[in-house]
Design a protein around this motif. Sequence first.
Motif, mmCIF file in Angstrom:
data_model
loop_
_atom_site.group_PDB
_atom_site.id
_atom_site.type_symbol
_atom_site.label_atom_id
_atom_site.label_comp_id
_atom_site.label_asym_id
_atom_site.label_seq_id
_atom_site.Cartn_x
_atom_site.Cartn_y
_atom_site.Cartn_z
ATOM 1 N N UNK A 43 -5.817 18.633 75.361
ATOM 2 C CA UNK A 43 -4.530 19.305 75.522
ATOM 3 C C UNK A 43 -3.796 18.806 76.764
ATOM 4 N N UNK A 44 -4.536 18.642 77.845
ATOM 5 C CA UNK A 44 -3.917 18.133 79.086
ATOM 6 C C UNK A 44 -3.407 16.705 78.903
ATOM 7 N N UNK A 45 -4.211 15.865 78.245
ATOM 8 C CA UNK A 45 -3.796 14.479 78.003
ATOM 9 C C UNK A 45 -2.524 14.467 77.163
ATOM 10 N N UNK A 46 -2.486 15.268 76.113
ATOM 11 C CA UNK A 46 -1.300 15.307 75.244
ATOM 12 C C UNK A 46 -0.073 15.784 76.023
ATOM 13 N N UNK A 47 -0.229 16.821 76.819
ATOM 14 C CA UNK A 47 0.906 17.334 77.600
ATOM 15 C C UNK A 47 1.392 16.314 78.620
ATOM 16 N N UNK A 48 0.453 15.633 79.272
ATOM 17 C CA UNK A 48 0.846 14.629 80.261
ATOM 18 C C UNK A 48 1.550 13.453 79.593
ATOM 19 N N UNK A 49 1.104 13.070 78.408
ATOM 20 C CA UNK A 49 1.778 12.001 77.675
ATOM 21 C C UNK A 49 3.200 12.410 77.297
ATOM 22 N N UNK A 50 3.346 13.648 76.845
ATOM 23 C CA UNK A 50 4.687 14.145 76.488
ATOM 24 C C UNK A 50 5.599 14.201 77.712
ATOM 25 N N UNK A 51 4.997 14.447 78.891
ATOM 26 C CA UNK A 51 5.780 14.505 80.129
ATOM 27 C C UNK A 51 6.094 13.124 80.689
ATOM 28 N N UNK A 52 5.550 12.064 80.069
ATOM 29 C CA UNK A 52 5.867 10.706 80.489
ATOM 30 C C UNK A 52 4.901 10.100 81.489
ATOM 31 N N UNK A 53 3.723 10.665 81.656
ATOM 32 C CA UNK A 53 2.741 10.126 82.600
ATOM 33 C C UNK A 53 2.148 8.826 82.060
ATOM 34 N N UNK A 54 1.787 7.939 82.974
ATOM 35 C CA UNK A 54 1.156 6.673 82.584
ATOM 36 C C UNK A 54 -0.336 6.906 82.327
ATOM 37 N N UNK A 55 -0.958 5.945 81.650
ATOM 38 C CA UNK A 55 -2.395 6.045 81.376
ATOM 39 C C UNK A 55 -3.181 6.123 82.681
#
Length: 173
Positions: A77-89
């Motif tokens: 869930x955190x990974x998905x939210x961070x991806x949606x927020x535009x965070x890099x890998x």
Amino acid sequence: MAIAPLRSMQLKGLCVVVLCLLVWLAGIAQAAIEVQSFDDPHLSERYKGLSQKLRCPMCQNESIAASNSPISADMRERVANMLRDGASNKTIKQTMVQRFGDYVLYKPRLEARTWLLWGLPIGLVALGGVIVTVFVVRRRRHTEETLSDNERQRLEGLTSRHDSTDTHSRDEP
């Protein structure tokens, strides 16, 4: 009259089998890992890649994509939210390492404290090569040694004694 109890037992057995099957199917339905949906297929691919590269801190050598633990669900869930927020890998991995430790990375980073982990296999192969080389060189030197005068005389004495017993045994028959 004996047929009625037999049918009753068969019906009870069938009910037990159906009940076990339903319980099993309910367990499978509960065990299903939730799927994150993304509007962008690129984000979906990044999510799949990251969830395969991050290890569940609770499970033994299982990625968060494959794990069914609550911690893995939270991490997904955190990974998905961070991806949606535009965070890099890289940012996502750093965040997970800060929260859960280096254990979450399948491939540990090359740092001062992990140089032994990365260098030990190379060092062991090099050490093995040196040991094999030393053994080969010693063996070659050992086989190339010539006999001393004392050893040569002893060898000639043994071979002449063997030759003389050989000729006597040939003459006897």
